[in-house]
Design a protein around this motif. Structure first.
Motif, PDB file in Angstrom:
ATOM      1  N   GLY A 103       0.803  -1.211   0.000  1.00 34.76           N
ATOM      2  CA  GLY A 103       0.000   0.000   0.000  1.00 34.76           C
ATOM      3  C   GLY A 103       0.838   1.264   0.000  1.00 34.76           C
ATOM      4  O   GLY A 103       2.061   1.233  -0.191  1.00 34.76           O
ATOM      5  N   THR A 104       0.179   2.396   0.223  1.00 37.42           N
ATOM      6  CA  THR A 104       0.867   3.688   0.253  1.00 37.42           C
ATOM      7  C   THR A 104       1.055   4.217   1.663  1.00 37.42           C
ATOM      8  O   THR A 104       1.860   5.133   1.877  1.00 37.42           O
ATOM      9  CB  THR A 104       0.080   4.723  -0.572  1.00 37.42           C
ATOM     10  N   SER A 105       0.333   3.680   2.645  1.00 43.71           N
ATOM     11  CA  SER A 105       0.440   4.135   4.030  1.00 43.71           C
ATOM     12  C   SER A 105       1.373   3.217   4.811  1.00 43.71           C
ATOM     13  O   SER A 105       1.418   2.004   4.586  1.00 43.71           O
ATOM     14  CB  SER A 105      -0.942   4.134   4.700  1.00 43.71           C
ATOM     15  N   SER A 106       2.104   3.811   5.761  1.00 48.50           N
ATOM     16  CA  SER A 106       3.003   3.028   6.601  1.00 48.50           C
ATOM     17  C   SER A 106       2.216   2.146   7.552  1.00 48.50           C
ATOM     18  O   SER A 106       1.083   2.456   7.934  1.00 48.50           O
ATOM     19  CB  SER A 106       3.920   3.958   7.399  1.00 48.50           C
ATOM     20  N   VAL A 107       2.825   1.045   7.941  1.00 47.54           N
ATOM     21  CA  VAL A 107       2.221   0.126   8.919  1.00 47.54           C
ATOM     22  C   VAL A 107       3.274  -0.179   9.977  1.00 47.54           C
ATOM     23  O   VAL A 107       4.481  -0.151   9.704  1.00 47.54           O
ATOM     24  CB  VAL A 107       1.736  -1.181   8.251  1.00 47.54           C
ATOM     25  N   PRO A 108       2.857  -0.469  11.224  1.00 47.62           N
ATOM     26  CA  PRO A 108       3.835  -0.721  12.290  1.00 47.62           C
ATOM     27  C   PRO A 108       4.496  -2.087  12.162  1.00 47.62           C
ATOM     28  O   PRO A 108       3.899  -3.048  11.678  1.00 47.62           O
ATOM     29  CB  PRO A 108       2.989  -0.640  13.562  1.00 47.62           C
TER      30      PRO A 108
END
Length: 575
Positions: free
Chosen positions: A538-543
């Motif tokens: 995706g385009t959003s960061s994830v932890p």
């Protein structure tokens, strides 16, 4: 790039747990090398030129094998180097048991093989059994022989339609564009029969219903096996046998040129082709050691691809469904699940691949916004050229995902440097038959075949010893040259070396995949052996998950966050 970093965080999401209903296990196997090998494809004319004629050659490959040893590959696959007029870059063969002079000699091949084996690198050679060159001795004999003669029976000659045979036997079209039939002039000067060529008119198709053809290829296999090769990559492995009724056939408008339709074309995927490979398997089993067959079979599903690797047929077949998948977590998960299930069912490894000499390089392809049918290529007027930074990030992430999967994997030369597709070749430089047979309507495959950059400050980037490269190299590749990347720990080359080292250290090729849940729909997460892999499409960061040590990341992490277009390999801390 952050490596070996302790990432325990009190505010992080909880450790992922297995999706027990989607655990894909491998069957019990012995550890033949080809089950887990990383195999590097060398396109000889574009790898390294030692003679100064602008075309890569076998001595050039031998001199550079140390670089591939340092990279950490298990084997190399050599695209065609056999005697050929080079109308299709060597896929038009005149002598299957000799080396074309532009590449060297049989002694050069023997030296290459010996050097590779001394480094522990196995060697696979390309074999082209669907067709020969029209300059092949057999085809020249066929042209002067009479219709119905044994010489003509080696190829597919048919009478034409119409009162004077002036129309082709059917409506089949060449993979390269235009009719798949060409009419000959008989020895007496009269218009004669038509011969089939699924590719260029200079590449007549063999008739695999003939025992003489089968005997000849057994001889060819043994010639190279006797020299010590470790296996064969088989060109157009799904196309040797044709429907003997030769019915008219029109592919779907959006069909890929090399096949893969749900209902196979009458010149692809015919059931009798499997008998050929059962026969070849017996030949390979005459020799000590694990010799391997890998098929280029463009089919519509991984279930069909698995038919080529049943226990008495080939050992590998390229997973083109994986190659053609978009950079999308859900699509990739489906292809991976289907692949492991189908190949495990027949006791074979899945053979993952992202780029080769026939497709747009994945550092470009994964970021394209327009259509890109296989074999068509892209040019300067392509309506959807990607941002190169995005393309490279996705390519690195996609490769990090691929190399963590159980099974074997293929790397195409130059992808370890992050090379993009050279879409902006000048028209006068193009050499692919597709470009000419379609009058420039399709660009073809030249863009992925441009010679490699070895040294940024050398003439022609160190590819050739004084000649002009057979295809021009783009100036933008100067910063991607191998010598520039060797000392940069964040380079694509360094990433590949790290991935191959860890893949071997953790025995990922012979592991099993267990999906881990609880993440975004744009995230793939699984374990293989003691490694946990997280790929963010995706385009959003994830932890990052807690309690893990980062082994590698395909791009720089944002503190404790995995950015978009990034894959991370982790190891769970004990306790």
């Amino acid at each position: 790039m952050t490596v070996h970093q302790d990432l325990r965080r009190p505010d992080a999401s909880t450790d992922a747990v297995p999706d027990s209903d989607e655990t894909t296990r491998r069957p019990g196997t012995t550890a033949e090398w080809w089950r887990s090998a990383v195999i590097y494809q060398i396109y000889p004319r574009s790898f390294s030129d030692s003679s100064g004629d602008g075309i890569g050659d076998l001595p050039g490959i031998t001199a550079r094998l140390g670089a591939l040893d340092a990279l950490g590959v298990d084997a190399i696959w050599l695209s065609p180097f056999m005697t050929s007029p080079q109308k299709d870059a060597g896929y038009d063969v005149t002598d299957y048991c000799d080396v074309d002079p532009i590449f060297g000699t049989l002694s050069d091949f023997d030296a290459l093989l010996a050097r590779a084996h001394s480094l522990g690198i196995r060697v696979i050679v390309d074999l082209v059994p669907n067709h020969s060159s029209d300059q092949h001795e057999w085809f020249q004999q066929a042209l002067t022989a009479a219709p119905g003669s044994p010489e003509r029976a080696r190829y597919i000659f048919r009478e034409g339609k119409g009162p004077e045979g002036q129309e082709p036997p059917n409506n089949w079209q060449s993979i390269f564009g235009g009719p798949a039939w060409t009419r000959i002039t008989e020895a007496d000067g009269t218009p004669g029969q038509w011969y089939l060529h699924l590719f260029d008119s200079s590449q007549p198709d063999f008739d695999w219903s003939q025992e003489e053809v089968k005997q000849e290829f057994r001889r060819i296999l043994r010639f190279w096996l006797d020299r010590g090769v470790d296996g064969f990559r088989v060109d157009v492995a799904h196309g040797l046998v044709k429907d003997q009724d030769f019915p008219d056939y029109t592919p779907d408008a959006d069909a890929a040129s090399m096949g893969g339709e749900a209902t196979p074309a009458p010149y692809f995927e015919q059931s009798a082709v499997h008998e050929v490979y059962r026969d070849w398997r017996l030949v390979l089993e005459e020799y000590a050691g694990d010799r391997a067959l890998c098929g280029e079979a463009w089919v519509s599903s991984v279930e069909k691809a698995a038919l080529w690797v049943r226990p008495d047929e080939m050992h590998q077949t390229f997973n083109f469904q994986y190659l053609e998948a978009s950079w999308d977590a859900q699509q990739l998960r489906g292809v991976i699940n289907d692949s492991l299930r189908a190949f495990n069912a027949v006791g074979a490894p899945s053979t993952w691949v992202l780029s080769n000499h026939d497709v747009v390089r994945h550092a470009t392809r994964l970021a394209l916004t327009g259509e890109n049918p296989q074999g068509t290529g892209i040019g300067p007027d392509y309506p959807g050229l990607p941002d190169r930074e995005t393309g490279l990030a996705r390519a690195r992430a996609a490769t990090a995902l691929m190399l963590a999967l159980p099974g074997s994997a293929y790397i195409y030369q130059g992808e370890e440097l992050g090379l993009d597709e050279v879409h902006d070749l000048p028209d006068e430089a193009r050499q692919d038959p597709t470009w000419f047979r379609t009058a420039g309507e399709r660009y073809g495959r030249d863009g992925c075949r441009v010679p490699l950059p070895w040294a940024a400050d050398a003439d022609d980037f160190g590819f050739t010893a004084g000649g002009t490269p057979w295809l021009p190299q783009p100036e933008r590749w100067r910063g991607l040259a191998r010598d520039v990347q060797q000392a940069d720990p964040d380079s694509t080359l360094s990433l590949y070396r790290r991935m191959l080292s860890l893949r071997s250290e953790h025995d990922l090729g012979l592991g099993e995949l267990n999906w881990l849940g609880g993440r975004s729909e744009h995230v793939l997460m699984f374990s293989n052996q003691d490694v946990v892999v997280l790929a963010n499409t995706g385009t959003s960061s994830v932890p990052l998950p807690t309690g893990h040590e980062v082994l590698l990341a395909s791009s720089a992490l944002e503190g404790d966050q995995v950015p978009g277009d990034c894959t991370v390999w982790l190891r769970r801390h004990a306790g």
